[in-house]
Every structure is written in structure tokens, then in C-alpha cells.
Design an enzyme around this catalytic site. Structure first.
Site, PDB file in Angstrom:
ATOM      1  N   ALA A   1      56.318  49.748  36.001  1.00  0.00           N
ATOM      2  CA  ALA A   1      55.650  49.893  36.065  1.00  0.00           C
ATOM      3  C   ALA A   1      54.609  51.225  34.667  1.00  0.00           C
ATOM      4  O   ALA A   1      54.324  51.670  34.740  1.00  0.00           O
ATOM      5  CB  ALA A   1      56.453  51.677  37.017  1.00  0.00           C
ATOM      6  N   GLY A   2      55.625  50.337  34.236  1.00  0.00           N
ATOM      7  CA  GLY A   2      55.061  51.079  32.271  1.00  0.00           C
ATOM      8  C   GLY A   2      55.738  52.228  32.421  1.00  0.00           C
ATOM      9  O   GLY A   2      55.176  53.129  31.137  1.00  0.00           O
TER      10      GLY A   2
ATOM     11  N   LYS B   1      58.155  58.393  31.846  1.00  0.00           N
ATOM     12  CA  LYS B   1      57.150  59.021  30.347  1.00  0.00           C
ATOM     13  C   LYS B   1      55.734  57.845  30.777  1.00  0.00           C
ATOM     14  O   LYS B   1      55.790  56.833  31.776  1.00  0.00           O
ATOM     15  CB  LYS B   1      57.253  57.612  29.059  1.00  0.00           C
ATOM     16  CG  LYS B   1      57.277  56.567  28.742  1.00  0.00           C
ATOM     17  CD  LYS B   1      56.090  55.224  28.328  1.00  0.00           C
ATOM     18  CE  LYS B   1      56.778  54.186  27.841  1.00  0.00           C
ATOM     19  NZ  LYS B   1      55.441  53.017  28.893  1.00  0.00           N
TER      20      LYS B   1
ATOM     21  N   ASP C   1      60.735  50.600  23.922  1.00  0.00           N
ATOM     22  CA  ASP C   1      60.224  52.283  24.235  1.00  0.00           C
ATOM     23  C   ASP C   1      62.211  53.399  24.002  1.00  0.00           C
ATOM     24  O   ASP C   1      61.619  54.718  24.126  1.00  0.00           O
ATOM     25  CB  ASP C   1      60.214  51.959  26.152  1.00  0.00           C
ATOM     26  CG  ASP C   1      59.028  51.695  25.714  1.00  0.00           C
ATOM     27  OD1 ASP C   1      57.979  51.270  24.594  1.00  0.00           O
ATOM     28  OD2 ASP C   1      58.124  51.314  26.831  1.00  0.00           O
TER      29      ASP C   1
ATOM     30  N   GLY D   1      58.540  53.639  31.660  1.00  0.00           N
ATOM     31  CA  GLY D   1      60.025  53.673  30.585  1.00  0.00           C
ATOM     32  C   GLY D   1      60.912  53.652  31.223  1.00  0.00           C
ATOM     33  O   GLY D   1      62.517  54.164  30.575  1.00  0.00           O
TER      34      GLY D   1
END
Ligand code: C5P
Length: 300
Positions: free
Chosen positions: A112-113, A17, A151, A115
């Protein structure tokens, strides 16, 4: 997410995401932060195989299938891995033995952000619900997902685009009627979500997601230039010196609305076309230590 059956094995592609908009609304008493965020599932995926376990034990193996990973380590393969925790939590909740063999091919970079770990864990909940023939309804799967991380619920909901609030676990699906060509890029070195949140301080939020969501829904408005926003950018910049050079380079490649995703260190930008996206990704990959991918929204 469509589960495919191959003999006794269930197979699922799990998407990453990006956060097109992320506002941190404040710190909560439980130590988490309240968020308002627009999440989009994208076509950078991991692959999960789940099959019955002849020994009755829970076995987990992971393969690094991508060509790029921002650090030399790898996510743990033991009980600390979110995939394993999700399988055990589901088994405990319904009172069945945690008997399954789970194999994961990882392409989504971690820290990495993007998800990736949450997407894998959400997929495992859906797949084991099928493999163990539990027939748990959505609301129960969502309750279990919320105990595992912030998340997961977005991925359990399987909506390509959503507005999420609370810790991130309250998911409201949103219509997506735009073709988007996107480039994701990551500098060498990831960022710890907990550490980035620890460095966050309240500040003015210059944007609101409403016009962005209207544009994504196909409304005739021009693209809102200030629509893309990430309130964690400041703390992430202070923790990772390559974040701004990466974003500058992305803009030089002609990408627009360049921003960080989640708590970083990956960033994204919008391209004019799929062709432009793959060219820009190629140029960004030329920088030693950087990874880049041309992606589109992921339609389950
Ligand atoms: O939910 P998840 O386990 O992914 O979060 C990792 C860490 O990030 C949390 O332990 C917390 O420190 C921080 N976090 C937060 N507020 C959120 C989500 C995460 O403070 N809404």
C-alpha cells in the site's frame, strides 16, 4: 513508540507512514533509487507482542485484525517475513540465539506504500533489544535497520515527521506543529514497490519540500498548494487503473492535496477537521473493494 510490559510480554503499537513529498532523484549503481521524501507517521497501527520463547526457538504468528485488505493473500509467515528477518538479523549481529515468540495483529494494509512491514520490523528490533537485554545504542539499531529495507530507519527514529534521503534510510527529524486530519484510502489490489520503481523514468520535479516543511513547522505561510508531490505517481497509475478514479473520488469528498503514498496503491488527502475526515472515509468505504481510514499524525 512506547513499549508496554504486560507480565513477560512486551506490547507495542506500530504506526503506518505516509509520504507527503517523494522525489526520486535518480537510479543508483546498486539498483536502488536515491530519494528525497517527507514522511509522516500516522495513527493507523499494527500491534506487536513479543515474549520469551520457552522452547528457545523463534516463533511468529500473524492475525489479520483489520476489516480491509486490498488483496486476498496475506504476507508470508515464514522466514521471508520482514519481522522474522529482523529478529534473525539482530540475533546474528550480536551473537545470541533468536529465541522469542512474536505475535502480530495486522491492520495496516500491505503493498500500500504505508510502510506497515517496515514499521513492524523496526518495532521488533526495538522490542528484542529490550527483551534480550542487549542495550544496543541507537546508531547500531539504525545500522541493522538499514540492511533490512529503506523505510525501517524512519520508524526506528520514532520521529512523527522526518525528511529522509539516500535510499530513504538517512533520517532527519523535522518539527511538526500543525493539527492534521487525514484520510487514507486504498483501491482493491496493491502494488509491488520493486515493480513501481522499475517503471519510473526521470522527469521534471515541480515542487520542493522546503515550503511544506516550513508550513508543517507552524510557519505562518499559507499551505503550499504544490507542496504535496509523489514522483512515483506516473508509473503507479500505469500499473493500477483504479488509482486516478480513487483520487478523483477523494477530491469530490472535499479532501485537498490528494496524492499517493510511497509506491502505492494507497492515497491520502487532507480534511478540514476530524469530523470531515471520518465522514469522507465512510463515503469512500461505500465503494466496493475500497478501504479508507480517518487518521491523525502519530505521536509516539
Ligand atoms: O527497501 P525495500 O526492500 O523496501 O525496497 C523494495 C524494492 O523497491 C527494492 O528491492 C528496490 O527494487 C525498490 N527500491 C528502490 N529504491 C529505493 C527503495 C526501494 O529502487 N530507494
Amino acid at each position: 513508540m512506547r513499549i508496554v510490559r504486560r507480565g513477560e510480554t512486551l506490547v507495542l503499537e506500530t504506526p503506518a507512514k505516509i509520504n507527503l513529498f517523494l522525489e526520486v532523484c535518480g537510479r543508483r549503481v546498486d539498483g536502488y533509487h536515491d530519494l528525497r521524501t517527507v514522511m509522516l507517521a500516522v495513527s493507523l497501527t499494527d500491534t506487536l507482542h513479543v515474549r520469551p520463547s520457552p522452547s528457545g526457538a523463534l516463533r511468529f504468528r500473524q492475525h489479520l485484525a483489520g476489516t480491509f485488505h486490498a488483496d486476498d493473500g496475506r504476507p508470508p509467515e515464514d522466514d521471508r517475513n520482514l519481522v522474522v528477518r529482523a529478529a534473525r538479523r539482530l540475533a546474528e549481529t550480536v551473537g545470541v540465539p533468536a529465541a522469542a515468540e512474536i505475535e502480530l495483529w495486522k491492520r495496516i494494509p500491505w503493498q500500500a506504500g504505508l510502510g506497515g512491514g517496515s514499521s513492524d520490523a523496526a518495532a521488533v528490533l526495538l522490542m528484542l533489544n529490550r527483551l534480550w537485554d542487549l542495550q544496543l545504542p541507537w546508531d547500531e539499531l539504525h545500522s541493522i535497520a538499514a540492511t533490512l529495507g529503506s523505510d525501517l530507519n524512519f520508524f526506528v527514529a520514532q520521529s512523527p515527521l522526518a525528511l529522509c534521503s539516500g535510499r530513504g534510510e538517512d533520517v532527519t527529524a523535522q518539527p511538526l506543529r500543525r493539527r492534521l486530519s487525514i484520510v487514507i484510502a486504498q483501491p482493491a489490489g496493491g502494488l509491488s514497490t520493486a515493480e513501481v520503481f522499475r517503471h519510473w523514468r526521470p522527469s521534471e520535479v515541480p515542487a520542493c519540500p522546503a515550503t511544506l516543511l516550513r508550513w508543517l513547522a507552524g510557519d505562518s505561510h499559507p499551505f503550499p498548494a504544490s507542496g504535496v508531490y509523489n514522483g512515483l505517481q506516473g508509473p503507479a497509475e500505469r500499473l493500477h487503473s483504479d488509482l486516478l478514479p480513487l483520487q478523483r473520488r477523494m477530491s469530490q469528498c472535499g479532501l485537498t492535496s490528494v496524492a499517493m503514498t510511497g509506491s502505492g496503491s494507497a492515497c491520502f488527502g487532507l480534511a478540514r477537521s476530524d469530523r470531515h475526515a471520518s465522514r469522507a472515509a465512510q463515503r469512500l468505504r461505500n465503494q466496493p473493494g475500497w478501504g479508507a481510514w480517518a487518521v491523525r499524525p502519530w505521536i509516539p
